[in-house]
Enzyme design. Structure first.
Site, PDB file in Angstrom:
ATOM      1  N   GLN A 179     -16.902  -4.957  36.223  1.00  0.00           N
ATOM      2  CA  GLN A 179     -16.176  -3.785  36.742  1.00  0.00           C
ATOM      3  C   GLN A 179     -17.105  -2.749  37.374  1.00  0.00           C
ATOM      4  O   GLN A 179     -16.626  -1.787  37.987  1.00  0.00           O
ATOM      5  CB  GLN A 179     -15.355  -3.126  35.626  1.00  0.00           C
ATOM      6  CG  GLN A 179     -14.227  -3.964  35.092  1.00  0.00           C
ATOM      7  CD  GLN A 179     -13.056  -4.128  36.072  1.00  0.00           C
ATOM      8  OE1 GLN A 179     -12.919  -3.382  37.043  1.00  0.00           O
ATOM      9  NE2 GLN A 179     -12.208  -5.109  35.819  1.00  0.00           N
ATOM     10  N   SER A 200     -18.450 -10.583  39.393  1.00  0.00           N
ATOM     11  CA  SER A 200     -17.354 -11.397  39.902  1.00  0.00           C
ATOM     12  C   SER A 200     -16.969 -10.935  41.305  1.00  0.00           C
ATOM     13  O   SER A 200     -16.743  -9.739  41.518  1.00  0.00           O
ATOM     14  CB  SER A 200     -16.162 -11.249  38.946  1.00  0.00           C
ATOM     15  OG  SER A 200     -15.067 -11.963  39.420  1.00  0.00           O
ATOM     16  N   GLY A 201     -16.876 -11.879  42.249  1.00  0.00           N
ATOM     17  CA  GLY A 201     -16.644 -11.531  43.651  1.00  0.00           C
ATOM     18  C   GLY A 201     -15.337 -10.799  43.917  1.00  0.00           C
ATOM     19  O   GLY A 201     -15.273  -9.911  44.764  1.00  0.00           O
ATOM     20  N   CYS A 326       3.679  -6.697  29.027  1.00  0.00           N
ATOM     21  CA  CYS A 326       5.031  -6.117  29.080  1.00  0.00           C
ATOM     22  C   CYS A 326       6.082  -7.183  28.784  1.00  0.00           C
ATOM     23  O   CYS A 326       7.015  -7.392  29.540  1.00  0.00           O
ATOM     24  CB  CYS A 326       5.269  -5.469  30.431  1.00  0.00           C
ATOM     25  SG  CYS A 326       4.423  -3.899  30.563  1.00  0.00           S
TER      26      CYS A 326
HETATM   27  N1  PLP Z   1     -15.343  -8.936  32.447  1.00  0.00           N
HETATM   28  C1  PLP Z   1     -14.591  -7.890  32.787  1.00  0.00           C
HETATM   29  C2  PLP Z   1     -14.976  -6.525  32.332  1.00  0.00           C
HETATM   30  C3  PLP Z   1     -13.452  -8.080  33.581  1.00  0.00           C
HETATM   31  O1  PLP Z   1     -12.704  -7.027  33.903  1.00  0.00           O
HETATM   32  C4  PLP Z   1     -13.123  -9.388  33.989  1.00  0.00           C
HETATM   33  C5  PLP Z   1     -11.892  -9.644  34.783  1.00  0.00           C
HETATM   34  O2  PLP Z   1     -10.976  -8.870  34.800  1.00  0.00           O
HETATM   35  C6  PLP Z   1     -13.953 -10.459  33.610  1.00  0.00           C
HETATM   36  C7  PLP Z   1     -15.046 -10.184  32.836  1.00  0.00           C
HETATM   37  C8  PLP Z   1     -13.643 -11.868  34.024  1.00  0.00           C
HETATM   38  O3  PLP Z   1     -13.946 -12.073  35.395  1.00  0.00           O
HETATM   39  P1  PLP Z   1     -13.262 -13.262  36.225  1.00  0.00           P
HETATM   40  O4  PLP Z   1     -11.867 -12.861  36.510  1.00  0.00           O
HETATM   41  O5  PLP Z   1     -14.075 -13.365  37.479  1.00  0.00           O
HETATM   42  O6  PLP Z   1     -13.379 -14.487  35.397  1.00  0.00           O
END
Ligand code: PLP
Length: 389
Positions: A179, A200-201, A326
């Site tokens: 994030q 993460s891209g 939800c």
């Molecule tokens: N770590 C955090 C803090 C995330 O917010 C997310 C995805 O929302 C992930 C890891 C996982 O990433 P990915 O969706 O690329 O697997």
């Protein structure tokens, strides 16, 4: 009706320039990057260019420290499991109660395989007690894994200070920066205590299903996925060429857009937050207001119920989310619960995640419809089926 997207912590829109950069590698430039002929070599060069762009965004001078993966979850699994496999005499993991499920579920799994896990608590602001971290470390601790920015509240942990404490004990340090990357500056040259970092891209306007793991030179790590020699023997399998190139472009753009995140996106987030607090009684912002990524706010709508508010927003074409599923509302967010919110308050909390695509007009519209929805919910009037605000 145009939709207004405020769920950018879940995923972001692919930048047009990212799509343009990817396109040829899905159509005519399809050669295998390991092929020794000219077409393969050209694709390989583009992958290495993407690696350079990710390295620049993370502030490392060594592109070989970047390993491409299928996303944040795989990077995290590789970091934690890879370190544990490489340190067989250590059986203790330290993490926090507010991590993303990809860390928490993995820790649960490791706990069922004879590992001991310490989950550090947070206070009402979502911040860690660093003395508690210090006390948790033992000679059997293999790795400390903490997030840089929380996906529900945006609260940022003090990575430099945590790293110093971890390194006093010679323990490996992994940071889930999924994030944080693209939202705040990251300079791994100055953060020598960070050994591994996941990204993460799709969180910074790149494609989904691609990510990277930063592995500092000299870090002992076993590969999670075994097979071919790709990624310096650290992640086997033919590369996801187009997505890697897309993420490289997104990284290049993110480096340029960091100032916009700090100023314009933050301004819009603060405007939304202020508007909600001023116009709707019983609302409260969750988390440390001074230590947050600039695009995120998490607001409790006292007495409304997040699912009702979200449903009302959807009728106006506005999309955000809550940590709770939800589907019956029985599942308050583990992050908000760890911060000490009551279950009803946690179930009345909504996360708004902005991006550089949002406008002031959108934010003002969202404030006005939220005021209307909250008023209707409090007075028992059902939300209108069409937009009028
Ligand atoms: N770590 C955090 C803090 C995330 O917010 C997310 C995805 O929302 C992930 C890891 C996982 O990433 P990915 O969706 O690329 O697997």
């Amino acid at each position: 009706m145009e939709s207004i997207y405020l769920d950018n912590n879940a995923t972001t829109r692919v930048d047009e320039r990212v799509f343009t950069a990817m396109r040829p590698y899905l159509t005519h430039q399809f050669a295998h990057p390991s092929s020794p002929h000219l077409l393969g070599i050209k694709v390989r060069e583009k992958i290495e260019q993407a690696r350079d762009s990710v390295a620049v965004l993370l502030g490392t001078s060594h592109p070989d420290e970047i390993v491409f993966t299928s996303g944040g979850t795989e990077s995290i699994n590789t970091a934690i499991r890879g370190v544990l496999a490489a340190s067989p005499t250590r059986n203790h993991i330290v993490t926090t109660k507010v991590e993303h499920i990809s860390v928490l579920k993995l820790c649960l799994y490791m706990a069922n395989h004879h590992y001991r896990i310490t989950y550090l608590p947070v206070d009402r602001q979502g911040t860690l007690n660093l003395e508690e971290l210090r006390r948790s470390l033992t000679d059997s601790t293999a790795i400390v894994s903490v997030m840089w920015a929380n996906n529900e509240t945006g609260v940022v942990f003090p990575i430099e200070e945590i790293g110093e404490i971890v390194k006093e004990r010679g323990i490996l340090f992994h940071v889930d920066a999924v994030q944080a990357v693209g939202r705040i500056p990251i300079n791994l040259r100055n953060l020598s205590h960070v050994d591994l970092l996941s990204l993460s891209g799709h969180k910074f306007h790149g494609p989904k299903g691609v990510g990277a793991l930063f592995v500092r030179r000299g870090t002992k790590l076993h590969s999670l996925i075994v097979g071919g020699p790709q990624e310096g023997m650290r992640r086997a399998g033919t590369e996801n060429v187009a997505s890697i190139i897309g993420m490289g472009k997104a990284a290049e753009l993110a480096s340029i857009c960091l100032d916009e995140e700090k100023t314009r996106v933050r301004y819009l987030r603060d405007r939304l937050e202020r508007g909600i607090i001023e116009q709707i009684q019983g609302t409260r912002v969750n988390g440390n207001l001074n230590e947050r990524i600039p695009n995120t706010t998490n607001v409790t709508f006292g007495g409304c119920g997040a699912c009702n508010v979200l449903k009302g927003m959807e009728m106006y074409g506005v999309y955000a989310t809550s940590g709770a599923a939800c589907t019956g509302g029985l599942d308050p967010s583990h992050v908000l619960m760890a911060m000490g919110l009551t279950p009803p308050d946690a179930l009345s909390s909504i996360r708004f995640g902005l991006s550089r695509y949002n406008t002031q007009g959108e934010i003002d519209y969202v404030i006005s419809i939220l005021a209307l929805i909250a008023k209707n919910l409090k007075t028992g009037v059902s939300v209108p089926a069409t937009a009028s605000a």
